[in-house]
Design an enzyme around this catalytic site. Structure first.
Site, mmCIF file in Angstrom:
data_model
loop_
_atom_site.group_PDB
_atom_site.id
_atom_site.type_symbol
_atom_site.label_atom_id
_atom_site.label_comp_id
_atom_site.label_asym_id
_atom_site.label_seq_id
_atom_site.Cartn_x
_atom_site.Cartn_y
_atom_site.Cartn_z
ATOM 1 N N ARG A 12 0.833 -1.196 0.000
ATOM 2 C CA ARG A 12 0.000 0.000 0.000
ATOM 3 C C ARG A 12 0.871 1.250 0.000
ATOM 4 O O ARG A 12 1.927 1.297 0.626
ATOM 5 C CB ARG A 12 -0.908 0.025 1.233
ATOM 6 C CG ARG A 12 -1.886 -1.115 1.260
ATOM 7 C CD ARG A 12 -2.937 -0.899 0.186
ATOM 8 N NE ARG A 12 -3.959 -1.917 0.231
ATOM 9 C CZ ARG A 12 -4.431 -2.524 -0.837
ATOM 10 N NH1 ARG A 12 -3.979 -2.233 -2.025
ATOM 11 N NH2 ARG A 12 -5.375 -3.418 -0.728
ATOM 12 N N ASP A 36 4.459 1.038 -6.399
ATOM 13 C CA ASP A 36 3.233 0.605 -7.064
ATOM 14 C C ASP A 36 2.044 1.402 -6.536
ATOM 15 O O ASP A 36 0.927 0.942 -6.575
ATOM 16 C CB ASP A 36 2.995 -0.891 -6.847
ATOM 17 C CG ASP A 36 1.770 -1.393 -7.607
ATOM 18 O OD1 ASP A 36 1.490 -0.866 -8.697
ATOM 19 O OD2 ASP A 36 1.095 -2.292 -7.102
ATOM 20 N N GLU A 41 -3.645 7.267 -3.122
ATOM 21 C CA GLU A 41 -3.899 6.751 -4.461
ATOM 22 C C GLU A 41 -4.656 7.787 -5.289
ATOM 23 O O GLU A 41 -5.767 8.185 -4.926
ATOM 24 C CB GLU A 41 -4.712 5.456 -4.346
ATOM 25 C CG GLU A 41 -4.762 4.690 -5.624
ATOM 26 C CD GLU A 41 -5.392 3.313 -5.444
ATOM 27 O OE1 GLU A 41 -5.776 2.731 -6.469
ATOM 28 O OE2 GLU A 41 -5.508 2.830 -4.311
ATOM 29 N N HIS A 65 -0.840 1.453 -9.133
ATOM 30 C CA HIS A 65 -1.352 0.436 -8.207
ATOM 31 C C HIS A 65 -1.981 -0.711 -8.979
ATOM 32 O O HIS A 65 -3.007 -1.253 -8.609
ATOM 33 C CB HIS A 65 -2.346 1.052 -7.223
ATOM 34 C CG HIS A 65 -2.521 0.218 -5.983
ATOM 35 N ND1 HIS A 65 -1.467 -0.237 -5.245
ATOM 36 C CD2 HIS A 65 -3.620 -0.234 -5.369
ATOM 37 C CE1 HIS A 65 -1.915 -0.934 -4.225
ATOM 38 N NE2 HIS A 65 -3.225 -0.952 -4.275
#
Length: 111
Positions: A12, A36, A41, A65
């Site tokens: 995360r 990632d 986000e 992600h």
């Protein structure tokens, strides 16, 4: 971490603070980063614009992600999920259980 290290975060985004990794990269504490996701986000933000300073650094790779994504991975995940549903619904044990509860047992209520 030593100055030649590359930080890789495939978990995360919030595990790594954007400001901290930016400082470490900009000041040469580490050599690079592959993320990632970033701390927040982007797809979860209304009206998001690519203003995160990490995007300006040449020693950073950021994926949306979805680094796992491939047609084969999506097909495999769907197949495994369907097979597991069939196994459980026909009375067989799941191959990949999240917990080990026995059929008819109840989880404990704290304690």
């Amino acid at each position: 971490m030593k100055p030649t290290a590359v930080l890789v975060n495939t978990a995360r985004g919030p595990i790594v603070e954007d400001a901290a990794i930016h400082q470490a990269l900009a000041e040469g504490w580490i050599a690079g980063a592959a993320l990632d996701d970033i701390e927040e986000e982007p797809s979860k933000q209304r009206g998001w614009r690519p203003t995160n300073p990490l995007f300006q650094l040449p020693n950073v790779i950021v994926t949306p992600h979805a680094a796992y994504y491939s047609e084969e991975a999506v097909r495999t995940v769907r197949t495994i999920a369907a097979e597991e549903a069939v196994r459980v619904l026909t009375g067989r044990p799941a191959r990949f259980p999240v917990n080990e509860l026995k059929v008819g047992s109840r989880p404990s209520r704290g304690g």
